[in-house]
Scaffold this motif. Structure first.
Motif, short mmCIF file in Angstrom:
data_model
loop_
_atom_site.label_atom_id
_atom_site.label_comp_id
_atom_site.label_asym_id
_atom_site.label_seq_id
_atom_site.Cartn_x
_atom_site.Cartn_y
_atom_site.Cartn_z
N ASP A 224 0.77 -1.31 0.06
CA ASP A 224 -0.04 0.00 -0.01
C ASP A 224 0.97 1.24 -0.04
OD1 ASP A 224 -2.55 -1.24 0.34
OD2 ASP A 224 -1.91 -1.98 2.20
N ASN A 225 2.09 0.96 0.51
CA ASN A 225 3.11 2.31 0.43
C ASN A 225 4.44 1.89 0.75
OD1 ASN A 225 4.48 4.66 0.95
ND2 ASN A 225 2.97 5.61 1.96
N PHE A 226 4.96 1.42 -0.46
CA PHE A 226 6.17 0.74 -0.56
C PHE A 226 7.39 1.72 0.34
CE2 PHE A 226 10.17 -0.30 -2.99
CZ PHE A 226 10.31 -1.61 -2.76
N PHE A 227 7.25 2.91 0.17
CA PHE A 227 8.24 3.74 0.90
C PHE A 227 7.75 3.97 2.49
CE2 PHE A 227 10.07 5.91 -3.04
CZ PHE A 227 10.65 4.99 -3.36
N GLY A 228 6.89 3.11 2.89
CA GLY A 228 6.42 3.21 4.35
C GLY A 228 7.58 3.23 5.39
N ASP A 229 8.69 2.60 5.21
CA ASP A 229 9.83 2.56 6.06
C ASP A 229 11.05 2.99 5.36
OD1 ASP A 229 11.94 1.75 7.47
OD2 ASP A 229 10.81 0.25 8.81
N ILE A 230 11.81 3.86 5.09
CA ILE A 230 12.50 4.19 4.37
C ILE A 230 13.76 3.56 4.49
CG2 ILE A 230 14.30 6.08 3.51
CD1 ILE A 230 11.58 6.58 2.49
N ASN A 231 14.32 3.23 5.66
CA ASN A 231 15.42 2.45 5.96
C ASN A 231 15.52 1.29 5.53
OD1 ASN A 231 16.74 4.59 7.16
ND2 ASN A 231 15.91 4.34 8.99
N PHE A 232 14.38 0.57 5.88
CA PHE A 232 13.87 -0.95 5.29
C PHE A 232 13.91 -1.01 3.74
CE2 PHE A 232 10.80 -3.57 3.26
CZ PHE A 232 10.99 -4.80 3.97
N VAL A 233 13.27 -0.15 3.21
CA VAL A 233 13.16 -0.06 1.61
C VAL A 233 14.66 0.14 1.11
CG1 VAL A 233 12.76 2.24 1.06
CG2 VAL A 233 11.62 0.28 -0.21
N LYS A 234 15.40 0.90 1.51
CA LYS A 234 16.78 1.03 1.20
C LYS A 234 17.52 -0.25 1.08
CE LYS A 234 17.28 5.98 1.83
NZ LYS A 234 17.91 7.34 2.20
N GLU A 235 17.51 -0.76 2.36
CA GLU A 235 18.20 -2.17 2.48
C GLU A 235 17.63 -3.13 1.45
OE1 GLU A 235 18.47 -3.94 6.29
OE2 GLU A 235 18.30 -1.90 7.24
N LEU A 236 16.44 -3.29 1.06
CA LEU A 236 15.75 -3.99 0.20
C LEU A 236 16.23 -3.62 -1.12
CD1 LEU A 236 13.72 -6.19 -0.77
CD2 LEU A 236 11.96 -4.28 -0.48
N LEU A 237 16.37 -2.43 -1.61
CA LEU A 237 16.66 -2.10 -2.88
C LEU A 237 18.01 -2.56 -3.34
CD1 LEU A 237 14.88 1.27 -3.09
CD2 LEU A 237 14.12 -0.60 -4.25
N LEU A 238 18.76 -2.46 -2.43
CA LEU A 238 20.45 -2.72 -2.39
C LEU A 238 20.43 -4.39 -2.79
CD1 LEU A 238 22.32 -0.91 0.46
CD2 LEU A 238 22.37 -0.78 -1.89
N GLU A 239 19.46 -5.06 -2.35
CA GLU A 239 19.23 -6.78 -2.42
C GLU A 239 18.77 -6.81 -4.05
OE1 GLU A 239 20.89 -9.03 -0.81
OE2 GLU A 239 21.84 -7.38 0.37
N LEU A 240 17.85 -6.06 -4.07
CA LEU A 240 17.01 -6.34 -5.56
C LEU A 240 17.85 -5.89 -6.44
CD1 LEU A 240 14.25 -6.73 -6.82
CD2 LEU A 240 13.52 -4.48 -6.18
N LYS A 241 18.61 -5.05 -6.60
CA LYS A 241 19.52 -4.57 -7.69
C LYS A 241 20.40 -6.04 -8.13
CE LYS A 241 23.52 -1.62 -8.60
NZ LYS A 241 24.40 -0.57 -7.81
N LYS A 242 20.45 -6.85 -7.32
CA LYS A 242 21.30 -7.77 -7.69
C LYS A 242 20.57 -8.88 -8.72
CE LYS A 242 23.64 -7.90 -3.40
NZ LYS A 242 23.76 -8.82 -2.06
N LEU A 243 19.25 -8.49 -8.84
CA LEU A 243 18.17 -9.59 -9.58
C LEU A 243 18.05 -9.40 -10.95
CD1 LEU A 243 15.56 -10.59 -6.86
CD2 LEU A 243 17.77 -11.38 -7.13
#
Length: 441
Positions: A224-243
């Motif tokens: 519903d809000n992907f940016f609801g937790d900025i710190n969490f989503v930044k960590e997720l994006l770093l991992e997602l970049k590898k895919l």
């Protein structure tokens, strides 16, 4: 065929049908658009089902018909408000054949007393705890009429949605969640009435593991809000970049001021953001408790998003009490000027239990409580303040036609210069879908 199944017997597999409902009116509205991703609820709930006990059939009315002629032990239907009457009709057809029906979803949570009248069992609230409990009870012939979520489900160890059960839709079956809820309290939104508090995130490793199972290169975050937790989503994006995947997500415009966040999103494969702009009037935003949007900053933030190579799909709502008849033309001009890449346009919908619903009901401005009027796309459910309901609908339809006219598409793409081919395909898809949209007012 049920040659191997004893409909009345214990100790053998029971046949369960999971339905994602979509009434004909909305199906006609959506059918020609190119970016209709699967509703993930039923494929997700299917993942909880023990296939040693149940034989699963999954049907999505977006592109399938409900098999009323087949025999099932149990039919499960997720009910949203605009589909409620349609769901009740489906349920009646099965119950008339002595087939049990369980209902859950937003409408069941919001108006459980109403929904109870149309099913044998009801799920109220989030399902991670109560759905497996119900399945076990039903298999053992001891199911209760009502299952209510009374504790906050943890998002750890969520099962992976059963995408293998989805019919076709190769490019649009990739939907995944990384969080649940929203930090904000917009008065037209019913998330606070549907979900437990607080805003929750899912373990990053589990999110990435699920994304890896998707065959398609393209997917959406169903948060519903992907940016609801900025710190969490930044960590997720770093991992997602590898895919090396391409994806989209729903975010809040205000949180797109973060340059690092936008850079990470682009590097991780983001193609577009769905952004709830809602209105270009600060007064309108304030009237529905969406002051987090600052109209004066729209241009600078949208330019930032575009400069990072990400498209903006704007959520726009017409029908706020501050809207006058000139709102449609003003909104179109603003979208063209800003290079808004696409728009998901809606009529204000007073969903049950929301502050907007309570206000309009108290003011005796609800036209009907026929829930088919509450889809936000083809009907108006209330009396607007500064125009008639007919004028609101006509203005909304005018905006949609003009926004997806070749002239506007050219202006916006020329301004945006972002993902031009993708942008053009999606815009033309919406334009084509308009040709099949009936004026149902």
């Amino acid at each position: 065929m049920l040659h191997s199944i004893d409909i009345g017997g214990m100790g053998m597999k029971k046949k369960i049908l999971l339905i994602t409902p979509e009434n004909e009116e909305i199906n006609r509205f959506r059918k020609n658009q190119f970016n209709n991703f699967i509703q993930i609820t039923m494929p997700y709930l299917a993942a909880f089902i023990d296939e040693n006990k149940y034989e699963i059939t999954l049907v999505d009315e977006y592109n399938q018909r409900v098999p009323f002629e087949e025999k099932f032990h149990l039919v499960a239907i997720t009910v949203n408000t605009s589909n409620a009457a349609h769901c009740y009709d489906i349920s009646k057809k099965f119950r008339d054949k002595n087939i049990k029906v369980v209902m859950g979803g937003p409408h069941a949570t919001l108006l459980q007393e109403e929904v109870k009248k149309h099913c044998d069992y009801i799920m109220v609230g989030e399902g991670e705890i109560i759905w497996p409990e119900f399945l076990e009870d039903f298999y053992e012939d001891k199911a209760k009429p009502e299952y209510i979520c009374e504790e906050v489900p943890d998002l750890k160890n969520m099962p992976i949605a059963r995408r293998d059960l989805i019919h076709k839709r190769y490019f649009t079956k990739g939907a995944v969640i990384s969080s649940r809820g929203c930090p904000y309290n917009c008065s037209y939104c019913n998330l606070k009435q549907i979900y437990c508090e607080p805003f929750r995130t899912r373990p990053i490793k589990e999110v990435i593991s699920e994304i890896k199972t998707m065959k398609s290169k393209f997917f959406v975050f169903w948060d519903d809000n992907f940016f609801g937790d900025i710190n969490f989503v930044k960590e997720l994006l770093l991992e997602l970049k590898k895919l090396n995947k391409k994806w989209a997500a729903q975010v809040t415009l205000e949180r797109c001021k973060d340059d690092e966040l936008l850079k990470l999103a682009k590097e991780a494969g983001c193609v577009y953001f769905f952004v709830g702009i809602e209105s270009f009037s600060q007064d309108s935003l304030g009237s529905v408790n969406k002051g987090i949007n600052d109209v004066d900053k729209y241009k600078s933030i949208i330019d930032k998003i575009h400069n990072n190579g990400i498209c903006v799909q704007a959520g726009i709502i017409f029908g706020f009490d501050t809207d006058k008849k000139d709102v449609f033309k003003k909104t179109l001009d603003a979208c063209n000027e800003l290079g808004i890449d696409g728009a998901t346009v809606s009529i204000l919908t007073p969903l049950p239990k929301t502050p907007v619903y309570s206000k309009l009901k108290e003011e005796k401005r609800l036209i009907t409580e026929d829930w088919s009027y509450y889809n936000g796309k083809t009907r108006v459910a209330f009396i607007p303040k500064n125009m008639s309901a007919e004028e609101l609908f006509e203005g909304y339809m005018w905006f949609r036609r003009e926004f997806y006219s070749l002239k506007s598409i050219y202006k916006r793409i020329r301004k945006s210069k972002t993902n031009i081919l993708y942008n053009l395909i999606v815009n033309l898809g919406y334009k084509i879908s308009l040709n099949g949209t009936k004026n149902d007012f």
